[in-house]
Design a protein around this motif. Structure first.
Motif, PDB file in Angstrom:
ATOM      1  N   THR B  51     -35.710 -64.246   5.922  1.00 46.03           N
ATOM      2  CA  THR B  51     -36.443 -64.822   4.799  1.00 46.03           C
ATOM      3  C   THR B  51     -36.492 -63.779   3.695  1.00 46.03           C
ATOM      4  OG1 THR B  51     -37.833 -66.072   6.319  1.00 46.03           O
ATOM      5  CG2 THR B  51     -38.638 -65.831   4.078  1.00 46.03           C
ATOM      6  N   HIS B  52     -36.151 -64.209   2.472  1.00 50.80           N
ATOM      7  CA  HIS B  52     -36.186 -63.284   1.336  1.00 50.80           C
ATOM      8  C   HIS B  52     -37.303 -63.701   0.392  1.00 50.80           C
ATOM      9  CE1 HIS B  52     -31.813 -61.659   1.580  1.00 50.80           C
ATOM     10  NE2 HIS B  52     -32.170 -62.110   2.762  1.00 50.80           N
ATOM     11  N   ALA B  53     -38.055 -62.741  -0.087  1.00 56.24           N
ATOM     12  CA  ALA B  53     -39.074 -63.028  -1.108  1.00 56.24           C
ATOM     13  C   ALA B  53     -38.881 -62.042  -2.249  1.00 56.24           C
ATOM     14  CB  ALA B  53     -40.475 -62.875  -0.519  1.00 56.24           C
ATOM     15  N   VAL B  54     -38.956 -62.547  -3.482  1.00 50.87           N
ATOM     16  CA  VAL B  54     -38.679 -61.678  -4.617  1.00 50.87           C
ATOM     17  C   VAL B  54     -39.651 -61.964  -5.755  1.00 50.87           C
ATOM     18  CG1 VAL B  54     -36.863 -63.240  -5.458  1.00 50.87           C
ATOM     19  CG2 VAL B  54     -36.856 -60.881  -6.228  1.00 50.87           C
ATOM     20  N   VAL B  55     -40.062 -60.903  -6.423  1.00 53.60           N
ATOM     21  CA  VAL B  55     -40.911 -61.033  -7.613  1.00 53.60           C
ATOM     22  C   VAL B  55     -40.054 -60.630  -8.808  1.00 53.60           C
ATOM     23  CG1 VAL B  55     -43.002 -60.258  -8.804  1.00 53.60           C
ATOM     24  CG2 VAL B  55     -42.968 -60.411  -6.292  1.00 53.60           C
ATOM     25  N   VAL B  56     -39.986 -61.503  -9.830  1.00 50.90           N
ATOM     26  CA  VAL B  56     -39.151 -61.201 -10.992  1.00 50.90           C
ATOM     27  C   VAL B  56     -39.989 -61.212 -12.267  1.00 50.90           C
ATOM     28  CG1 VAL B  56     -37.087 -62.251  -9.958  1.00 50.90           C
ATOM     29  CG2 VAL B  56     -38.530 -63.616 -11.483  1.00 50.90           C
ATOM     30  N   ALA B  57     -39.496 -60.496 -13.276  1.00 49.76           N
ATOM     31  CA  ALA B  57     -40.042 -60.615 -14.628  1.00 49.76           C
ATOM     32  C   ALA B  57     -38.907 -61.142 -15.485  1.00 49.76           C
ATOM     33  CB  ALA B  57     -40.514 -59.263 -15.138  1.00 49.76           C
ATOM     34  N   VAL B  58     -39.168 -62.167 -16.287  1.00 50.39           N
ATOM     35  CA  VAL B  58     -38.120 -62.760 -17.117  1.00 50.39           C
ATOM     36  C   VAL B  58     -38.572 -62.751 -18.572  1.00 50.39           C
ATOM     37  CG1 VAL B  58     -36.545 -64.698 -17.379  1.00 50.39           C
ATOM     38  CG2 VAL B  58     -37.715 -64.348 -15.211  1.00 50.39           C
ATOM     39  N   ASP B  59     -37.706 -62.282 -19.455  1.00 50.20           N
ATOM     40  CA  ASP B  59     -37.967 -62.396 -20.884  1.00 50.20           C
ATOM     41  C   ASP B  59     -37.318 -63.702 -21.343  1.00 50.20           C
ATOM     42  OD1 ASP B  59     -37.730 -62.392 -23.654  1.00 50.20           O
ATOM     43  OD2 ASP B  59     -37.472 -60.232 -23.787  1.00 50.20           O
ATOM     44  N   ASP B  69     -39.889 -56.663  -7.167  1.00 51.67           N
ATOM     45  CA  ASP B  69     -40.146 -56.368  -5.757  1.00 51.67           C
ATOM     46  C   ASP B  69     -39.252 -57.288  -4.932  1.00 51.67           C
ATOM     47  OD1 ASP B  69     -41.230 -55.220  -3.520  1.00 51.67           O
ATOM     48  OD2 ASP B  69     -43.124 -56.326  -3.598  1.00 51.67           O
ATOM     49  N   TYR B  70     -38.781 -56.790  -3.796  1.00 48.80           N
ATOM     50  CA  TYR B  70     -37.882 -57.595  -2.972  1.00 48.80           C
ATOM     51  C   TYR B  70     -38.196 -57.294  -1.514  1.00 48.80           C
ATOM     52  CZ  TYR B  70     -33.736 -60.480  -2.356  1.00 48.80           C
ATOM     53  OH  TYR B  70     -32.893 -61.523  -2.059  1.00 48.80           O
ATOM     54  N   VAL B  71     -38.519 -58.327  -0.754  1.00 49.45           N
ATOM     55  CA  VAL B  71     -38.875 -58.140   0.655  1.00 49.45           C
ATOM     56  C   VAL B  71     -38.015 -59.060   1.518  1.00 49.45           C
ATOM     57  CG1 VAL B  71     -40.753 -58.106   2.341  1.00 49.45           C
ATOM     58  CG2 VAL B  71     -41.261 -57.786  -0.075  1.00 49.45           C
ATOM     59  N   VAL B  72     -37.528 -58.521   2.615  1.00 55.40           N
ATOM     60  CA  VAL B  72     -36.751 -59.318   3.558  1.00 55.40           C
ATOM     61  C   VAL B  72     -37.363 -59.175   4.949  1.00 55.40           C
ATOM     62  CG1 VAL B  72     -34.514 -59.614   4.696  1.00 55.40           C
ATOM     63  CG2 VAL B  72     -34.601 -58.962   2.289  1.00 55.40           C
ATOM     64  N   ALA B  73     -37.587 -60.305   5.607  1.00 49.52           N
ATOM     65  CA  ALA B  73     -37.921 -60.263   7.030  1.00 49.52           C
ATOM     66  C   ALA B  73     -36.720 -60.867   7.747  1.00 49.52           C
ATOM     67  CB  ALA B  73     -39.177 -61.072   7.306  1.00 49.52           C
ATOM     68  N   GLU B  74     -36.180 -60.141   8.704  1.00 45.65           N
ATOM     69  CA  GLU B  74     -34.990 -60.661   9.375  1.00 45.65           C
ATOM     70  C   GLU B  74     -35.111 -60.507  10.890  1.00 45.65           C
ATOM     71  OE1 GLU B  74     -32.190 -59.120  11.071  1.00 45.65           O
ATOM     72  OE2 GLU B  74     -33.551 -57.406  11.287  1.00 45.65           O
ATOM     73  N   ASP B  75     -34.377 -61.346  11.579  1.00 44.50           N
ATOM     74  CA  ASP B  75     -34.386 -61.321  13.040  1.00 44.50           C
ATOM     75  C   ASP B  75     -32.941 -61.392  13.533  1.00 44.50           C
ATOM     76  OD1 ASP B  75     -34.583 -61.737  15.745  1.00 44.50           O
ATOM     77  OD2 ASP B  75     -36.195 -63.229  15.595  1.00 44.50           O
ATOM     78  N   PRO B 130     -33.216 -53.032  -6.431  1.00 45.94           N
ATOM     79  CA  PRO B 130     -34.577 -52.525  -6.222  1.00 45.94           C
ATOM     80  C   PRO B 130     -34.707 -51.862  -4.846  1.00 45.94           C
ATOM     81  CG  PRO B 130     -34.520 -54.910  -5.925  1.00 45.94           C
ATOM     82  CD  PRO B 130     -33.130 -54.494  -6.348  1.00 45.94           C
ATOM     83  N   ASP B 131     -35.818 -51.167  -4.640  1.00 42.90           N
ATOM     84  CA  ASP B 131     -36.102 -50.637  -3.309  1.00 42.90           C
ATOM     85  C   ASP B 131     -36.522 -51.805  -2.436  1.00 42.90           C
ATOM     86  OD1 ASP B 131     -35.584 -47.973  -3.734  1.00 42.90           O
ATOM     87  OD2 ASP B 131     -37.567 -47.621  -4.592  1.00 42.90           O
ATOM     88  N   VAL B 132     -35.620 -52.240  -1.589  1.00 42.33           N
ATOM     89  CA  VAL B 132     -35.889 -53.433  -0.792  1.00 42.33           C
ATOM     90  C   VAL B 132     -36.767 -53.051   0.398  1.00 42.33           C
ATOM     91  CG1 VAL B 132     -34.841 -55.262   0.588  1.00 42.33           C
ATOM     92  CG2 VAL B 132     -33.713 -54.453  -1.492  1.00 42.33           C
ATOM     93  N   ARG B 133     -37.811 -53.848   0.624  1.00 42.22           N
ATOM     94  CA  ARG B 133     -38.665 -53.604   1.790  1.00 42.22           C
ATOM     95  C   ARG B 133     -38.194 -54.516   2.920  1.00 42.22           C
ATOM     96  NH1 ARG B 133     -44.340 -54.653   0.686  1.00 42.22           N
ATOM     97  NH2 ARG B 133     -43.829 -56.053  -1.049  1.00 42.22           N
ATOM     98  N   ILE B 163     -33.690 -65.528  -5.908  1.00 44.31           N
ATOM     99  CA  ILE B 163     -33.879 -65.083  -7.293  1.00 44.31           C
ATOM    100  C   ILE B 163     -33.961 -66.285  -8.234  1.00 44.31           C
ATOM    101  CG2 ILE B 163     -32.807 -63.795  -9.194  1.00 44.31           C
ATOM    102  CD1 ILE B 163     -31.709 -61.862  -6.976  1.00 44.31           C
ATOM    103  N   ALA B 164     -33.071 -67.263  -8.049  1.00 38.56           N
ATOM    104  CA  ALA B 164     -33.103 -68.434  -8.939  1.00 38.56           C
ATOM    105  C   ALA B 164     -34.422 -69.195  -8.766  1.00 38.56           C
ATOM    106  CB  ALA B 164     -31.909 -69.350  -8.652  1.00 38.56           C
ATOM    107  N   ASN B 165     -34.927 -69.277  -7.530  1.00 36.35           N
ATOM    108  CA  ASN B 165     -36.214 -69.948  -7.326  1.00 36.35           C
ATOM    109  C   ASN B 165     -37.349 -69.182  -7.993  1.00 36.35           C
ATOM    110  OD1 ASN B 165     -35.426 -72.243  -5.982  1.00 36.35           O
ATOM    111  ND2 ASN B 165     -35.502 -71.276  -3.961  1.00 36.35           N
ATOM    112  N   ALA B 166     -37.294 -67.853  -7.921  1.00 38.39           N
ATOM    113  CA  ALA B 166     -38.346 -67.054  -8.562  1.00 38.39           C
ATOM    114  C   ALA B 166     -38.305 -67.243 -10.076  1.00 38.39           C
ATOM    115  CB  ALA B 166     -38.174 -65.576  -8.193  1.00 38.39           C
ATOM    116  N   VAL B 167     -37.085 -67.265 -10.643  1.00 41.81           N
ATOM    117  CA  VAL B 167     -36.957 -67.476 -12.094  1.00 41.81           C
ATOM    118  C   VAL B 167     -37.474 -68.866 -12.454  1.00 41.81           C
ATOM    119  CG1 VAL B 167     -35.307 -67.686 -14.008  1.00 41.81           C
ATOM    120  CG2 VAL B 167     -35.041 -65.825 -12.336  1.00 41.81           C
ATOM    121  N   ALA B 168     -37.111 -69.875 -11.641  1.00 39.23           N
ATOM    122  CA  ALA B 168     -37.585 -71.240 -11.905  1.00 39.23           C
ATOM    123  C   ALA B 168     -39.113 -71.298 -11.834  1.00 39.23           C
ATOM    124  CB  ALA B 168     -36.965 -72.215 -10.904  1.00 39.23           C
TER     125      ALA B 168
END
Ligand SMILES: Cc1cc2nc3c(=O)[nH]c(=O)nc-3n(C[C@H](O)[C@H](O)[C@H](O)COP(=O)(O)OP(=O)(O)OC[C@H]3O[C@@H](n4cnc5c(N)ncnc54)[C@H](O)[C@@H]3O)c2cc1C
Lengths: 278, 203
Positions: B51-59, B69-75, B130-133, B163-168
């Motif tokens: 699962t990827h979660a990302v925080v973006v800033a868009v101009d 910020d970018y976080v990944v939980a993987e199994d 970014p520094d991916v967590r 990323i596209a979902n975060a921008v949306a």
């Protein structure tokens, strides 16, 4: 690809360099940091018979400060400016601009003189030096001359440099009132050439304002309406946007809607950046 | 082990197998090499989950997207070498960020390719990543030896969607839609502008 063969000389004086560059029938080019010329030779978009290496010309290295001017030798590298090796009486603007040019490896060799001589529309120094009102000092067979950078840069890869002429350096005027300078740039990624760069220079409070937009047209554009708005002291971003939009209609009538939004946003951000400088 | 002393060191075996091959029993192949193949009982593929979660800033005007910020939980089941797992996810994300924001081979109307050098073909470099967590969940696969699962896809596939979902999401109020990668500044700004016009027309 590699370059086609060429000859190479490293003169010791400006007069010698000038004579070598002006030889009839020889396609000669000056080389400073080689960060633009060498890739162009390798891609064979440029081809020369003779490279005249300017790197031993001490006259092009001189850096000095008077009460009126900062003098920057043409051979000063982007890295030297970034690292504060030369004075920056312009509120740190030159250091900040230098640090955003390409990558450090390019900055270690690339020079401010080479950047202005090349006159790439997307270069960082042309707009910056125009915003600061800098003058370029040029040496040639018939002695030296001076010209405002704004007039020296004529278009895409086009300057007033004549045969045998080399850039000696730049005189950047100091103002009595402390300068507040703002700067904003949009590029596709780190190290890529910019799509829009804006500089805002304000002399003291209520003083002269200069707004320059670069990477938007063959040469940087001085935005008179935006400058008038900022000088008026009216603190409204909407009004600034409208002023920039008017300027763009005049100076950049072919800009498409995206380019218009982009350039307005860099000018607005440069103005914001200027306000955060004390 | 058979012989007078009943033992021989591993070092000695390695030395003879690699250096003093004359001492090998006749007919024995030099060097120490073993090849084994193995197929899990379920051979349809044993994939990693992520699962990827990302925080973006868009101009909205310049259309520039910044990854804050970018976080990944993987199994990937049992981690055989955790350092390589981290590296593979990180590298996959760099590749996925390239797909999401940078990499494209456009052509002009005459069919001329416009990105023929790395000056034009935008590949993300270290400053763009970014520094991916990373967080790891370990649910061993039941169908494989040691409980391992595949891993490589885990980093590379999700970034364009995340990323596209975060921008949306940043433009949820005006329902801007972002349907084409890479999300170049021009595309983002144009999508926002189109949504603003639609909203104005509806109002
Ligand atoms: C990957 C990459 C990315 C880059 N990105 C940027 C960027 O984002 N922004 C930016 O502004 N620049 C960028 N550059 C260009 C860089 O700034 C160059 O250093 C600069 O344009 C040229 O300086 P130079 O000293 O290397 O000149 P050279 O390459 O040696 O010369 C360039 C031209 O100037 C002439 N010349 C040089 N010095 C003089 C002189 N004193 N008098 C007369 N003519 C002279 C040469 O004859 C030649 O025509 C980039 C370069 C590379 C390779």
């Amino acid at each position: 690809m590699k370059s086609a063969p060429f000859d190479y000389v490293r003169p010791r004086t400006v007069a010698e360099a000038s004579a070598l560059l002006a030889q009839a029938g020889v396609n000669a080019a000056a080389i400073a940091g080689g960060q633009s010329l060498v890739p162009m030779l390798n891609l064979r978009v440029a081809q020369v018979d003779l490279l005249v290496d300017l790197s031993r010309l001490d006259e092009l290295k001189a850096v000095g400060e008077t009460s009126e001017n900062l003098q920057i030798g043409a051979l000063t590298t982007h890295a030297a400016i970034e690292d504060g090796m030369i004075p920056d009486p312009f509120g740190g603007l030159m250091r900040r601009v230098a640090s955003t040019i390409s990558y450090r490896a390019v900055r270690n060799y690339g020079t401010i003189g080479g950047s202005i001589a090349l006159a790439d529309p997307a270069a960082d120094w042309t707009g910056c030096l125009i915003a600061l009102g800098a003058v370029v000092r040029i040496g040639g067979r018939n002695g030296a001359r001076e010209q405002a950078v704004e007039d020296f840069v004529q278009g895409t890869y086009s300057t007033s440099l004549g045969p045998g002429e080399v850039i000696l350096g730049f005189d950047v005027p100091r103002s009595d009132a402390p300068l507040r300078c703002g700067f904003a740039k949009v590029a596709r990624k780190s190290g890529a050439f910019a799509n829009s760069i804006a500089y805002v220079v304000v002399q003291g409070r209520g003083g002269l304002v200069t707004v320059v937009l670069a990477a938007a047209a063959p040469r940087p554009i001085v935005l008179a309406g935006a400058a008038r708005h900022l000088a008026s002291g009216v603190d409204s971003e909407d009004a600034l946007r409208a002023a920039v939009a008017d300027d763009l209609k005049t100076y950049l009538p072919d800009a498409d809607p995206y380019e218009t939004r982009l350039h307005i946003s860099t000018v607005v951000r440069a103005a914001r950046d200027m306000r955060t400088q004390t | 082990m058979h012989g007078p002393s009943g033992k021989v060191s591993v070092g000695e075996i390695a030395f003879i197998a690699n250096v003093r091959q004359d001492k090998l029993p006749t007919g024995m192949e030099p060097l120490l090499e073993a090849i084994g193949t193995y197929e899990p009982t379920i051979s349809g593929g044993v994939f990693a989950y992520g699962t990827h979660a990302v925080v973006v800033a868009v101009d909205p005007d310049s259309g520039v997207v910044e990854l804050l910020d970018y976080v990944v939980a993987e199994d990937c089941g049992t981690m055989i070498n955790p350092m390589i797992v981290d590296g593979q996810v990180q590298g996959g994300i760099a590749q996925g960020i390239g797909t999401a924001l940078y990499e494209e081979i456009p052509y002009d109307e005459l069919g001329q390719p416009l990105a023929t050098t790395f000056g034009d073909y935008m590949v993300p470099c270290a400053p763009e990543i970014p520094d991916v967590r990373l967080a790891h969940l370990i649910s061993p696969a039941t169908a494989t030896e040691y409980g391992v699962k595949g891993l490589g896809e885990g980093g590379a596939i999700a970034p364009p969607a995340a990323i596209a979902n975060a921008v949306a999401d940043a433009f949820r109020s005006i329902r801007a839609s972002f349907n084409e990668t890479p999300l170049t500044p021009r595309r983002v700004s144009e999508a926002v502008d189109a949504a603003r016009h639609t909203k104005d027309a509806a109002a």
